[in-house]
Design an enzyme around this catalytic site. Structure first.
Site, PDB file in Angstrom:
ATOM      1  N   ASP A   1      14.314  11.848   9.418  1.00  8.17           N
ATOM      2  CA  ASP A   1      14.503  13.243   9.932  1.00  8.17           C
ATOM      3  C   ASP A   1      16.052  13.433   9.894  1.00  8.17           C
ATOM      4  OD1 ASP A   1      14.200  15.606  10.749  1.00  8.17           O
ATOM      5  OD2 ASP A   1      13.474  15.238  12.779  1.00  8.17           O
TER       6      ASP A   1
ATOM      7  N   SER B   1       9.629  16.689  18.057  1.00  9.45           N
ATOM      8  CA  SER B   1       9.202  15.746  17.323  1.00  9.45           C
ATOM      9  C   SER B   1       8.115  15.959  16.503  1.00  9.45           C
ATOM     10  CB  SER B   1       9.205  14.254  18.207  1.00  9.45           C
ATOM     11  OG  SER B   1       8.711  13.212  17.149  1.00  9.45           O
TER      12      SER B   1
END
Length: 559
Positions: free
Chosen positions: A122, A471
């Site tokens: 990410d 998340s």
């Protein structure tokens, strides 16, 4: 060739002298070959990247064999799991901009003819993608691959089991010894965490966008098949270099639509919305949340991977991978199959290579979807006039509509303390504000609070709403990216303890059930909280960043 500017002609003798000193130039004829940037992201502290130093070696070999000269350099990276739950997370999303800027700096300063990008986790994927859009030179992506799931007594495990286990221990539902076993087994080796979390979601979207080889998102990091993936990626890139074919020559609004069709069909991370909006902005093809909502409402959910099910990335790969999902979407007429890709073919032509669903339990057919609508949902209302995002695929049916009293917190730490001490009760709506791009600053992910809510047995009765983000491992009625954020005067800053909040994922609404006259009274005296900042970079970031509805990109109109 672009690189001629640093290697050709009498006046470039000093440049050639320096290039010889690197040891990369092996023979005089190398000066006649294309210079290829190998944009790596090897970092010891991120398990998704720890293997990338070795991973890149064969890529450089394949570039030489294909007639190019490879020059490798690295980017920074933040491990979201390690940065989670403390001040370090404030630097996670801003690192995306640093990555994009640093890659742009390297590629512009050294006049490369093409670039192969090696991300995995990410922020690194979108940061590199943003740079590729800015530079618009021949480019291809080949990611490091997902982690294998861990196993305990035959049950698949991943990082989220560890986070949720913390809440379970606090609730008395699990012993510390049991949690330690899970901790030791959940992350068994290198690769991006094994569920459909943000890293793997973005690596899958690269395939739909047309910037990566099929299999990029699902073939495991330690699977030998990734070697063939590298070879194919290099061959695509060298063809692009030869023809001077650049990303913006084939990417279009249709390409970004295809990425979002895949995203909602596989229930990707809410962060993919933030990142793909940012990449589209860089490509000069801004994508609205309203358009995304339209795609989400008409596209069925065909796949659910952890945290939305017990399946993991290895199961997706075994079932046919991303292109099996794309093939099914194409069969239903959802995709823009005429969109071109880095392969030199259209998406339709790529799909003719015979991708098929091999396990209908993992990837369902259009006739038997998990849901008739997509796994991501955009909500609008007086609490989120510019939109908010929720991973509907991870929400249980009874929480698709929810109404309850607001429990208001001005930071993640305050909310976490209330959850840990048992102050949050069934039916509550936890509001965490001043955690947006400006307010945090840095728009921290809130996996710890959402995992604690689930771990304490409240995942089916408590909603959490924030101008921050989550998340990709978050599940439950967790609504993020509320825009405008509190720090810029958004309505979420007006919520008071006990106010009733109603969310309806089917209707796409997020409402604060307070009269307009009362809200006007609150607005008249409202002054957004401005948090103290450690670090000059975050001060610059706060001053320049847009809100989540625009992808949290930095303002660039300084002319």
């Amino acid at each position: 060739m672009r690189s001629d500017i640093i290697k050709k002609g009498l006046e470039r003798a000093p440049h050639r002298s320096l290039l010889r000193a690197t040891g990369v130039i092996e023979r005089e004829s190398d000066f006649d070959k294309p210079f290829i940037a190998v944009v790596n992201s090897y970092i010891d502290i991120i398990p998704g990247h720890v293997h990338l130093q070795e991973f890149a070696k064969s890529i450089k070999k394949y570039i030489r064999e294909a007639g190019g000269v490879p020059f490798e350099f690295n980017t920074i990276g933040v491990d979201d799991g390690i940065a989670m739950g403390h001040e370090g997370m404030k630097w996670s999303l801003p690192s995306r901009e640093l990555i994009a800027d640093s890659v742009e700096t390297m590629l512009r300063a050294h006049a490369f003819d093409g670039a192969i990008f090696i991300p995995n986790c990410d922020k690194i994927v979108p940061g590199m993608l943003m740079a590729a859009m800015r530079l618009n030179i021949p480019s291809i992506f080949v990611s490091g691959g997902p982690m294998k799931a861990g196993y305990l007594d035959g049950r698949a495990l991943d990082l989220i089991d560890v986070f949720e286990g913390v809440g379970a221990v606090r609730e008395g539902a699990m012993s510390q010894e049991e949690l330690q076993k899970i901790e030791q087994l959940a992350c068994p080796g290198c690769g991006s965490c094994s569920g459909m979390f943000t890293a793997n979601s973005m690596n899958c979207l690269l395939e739909a966008l047309g910037m990566a080889v099929p299999g990029n998102g699902s073939i495991l990091a330690e699977d030998p098949r990734r070697e063939e993936l590298k070879k194919t990626a290099v061959s695509w890139l060298m063809r692009m270099v030869e023809n001077d074919e650049k990303p913006l020559d084939f990417l279009s609004e249709k390409s970004f639509e295809n990425a979002f069709y895949l995203d909602v069909a596989m229930g990707g991370s809410t962060n993919t919305v933030l990142h793909t909006l940012a990449v589209a902005e860089e490509a000069g093809m801004p994508f609205s949340l309203q358009k995304l909502d339209e795609i989400g409402r008409k596209t069925p959910t065909l796949c659910k991977i952890a945290p939305s099910s017990a399946y993991h990335m290895e199961d997706l790969d075994r079932a046919g991978g991303v292109f099996a999902i794309l093939g099914e979407l194409s069969r239903g007429g959802y995709l823009n199959a005429d969109a071109r890709t880095a392969s030199g073919k259209t998406l339709a032509e790529q799909l003719q290579d015979g991708y098929q669903i091999k396990d209908e339990r993992v990837i369902r057919r259009l006739e038997n979807p998990y849901d008739n609508t997509g796994g991501l949902r955009v909500l609008f209302g007086n609490l989120a006039p510019q939109g908010a995002v929720v991973k509907a695929a991870g929400v249980v049916p009874q929480m698709m509509q929810h109404q309850g009293p607001a429990r208001v917190f001005n930071s993640e730490e305050e909310a976490q303390a209330a959850i840990d001490s048992g102050q949050i009760k069934p039916g509550d709506v936890v509001v965490v504000r001043y955690e947006g791009p400006k307010g945090g600053p840095g728009m921290r992910e809130m996996l710890a609070p959402t995992s604690s809510i689930v771990g304490r047995g409240l995942g089916e009765s408590v909603a959490l709403i924030t101008d921050g983000r989550f998340s990709g491992g978050t599940r439950g009625a967790a609504v993020g990216h509320v825009s405008p954020e509190a720090a810029e005067g958004g309505p979420i800053g007006l919520v008071e303890e006990g106010d009733v909040i109603a969310l309806d994922l089917d209707k796409g609404t997020l409402e604060l059930l307070v009269g307009e006259e009362e809200l006007a009274r609150r607005r008249a005296t409202f002054k957004p909280l401005k948090k103290a900042i450690n670090g000059s970079w975050l001060k610059r970031y706060r001053a320049m960043v847009s809100n989540a509805s625009h992808g949290a990109v930095l303002k660039s109109d300084f002319d």
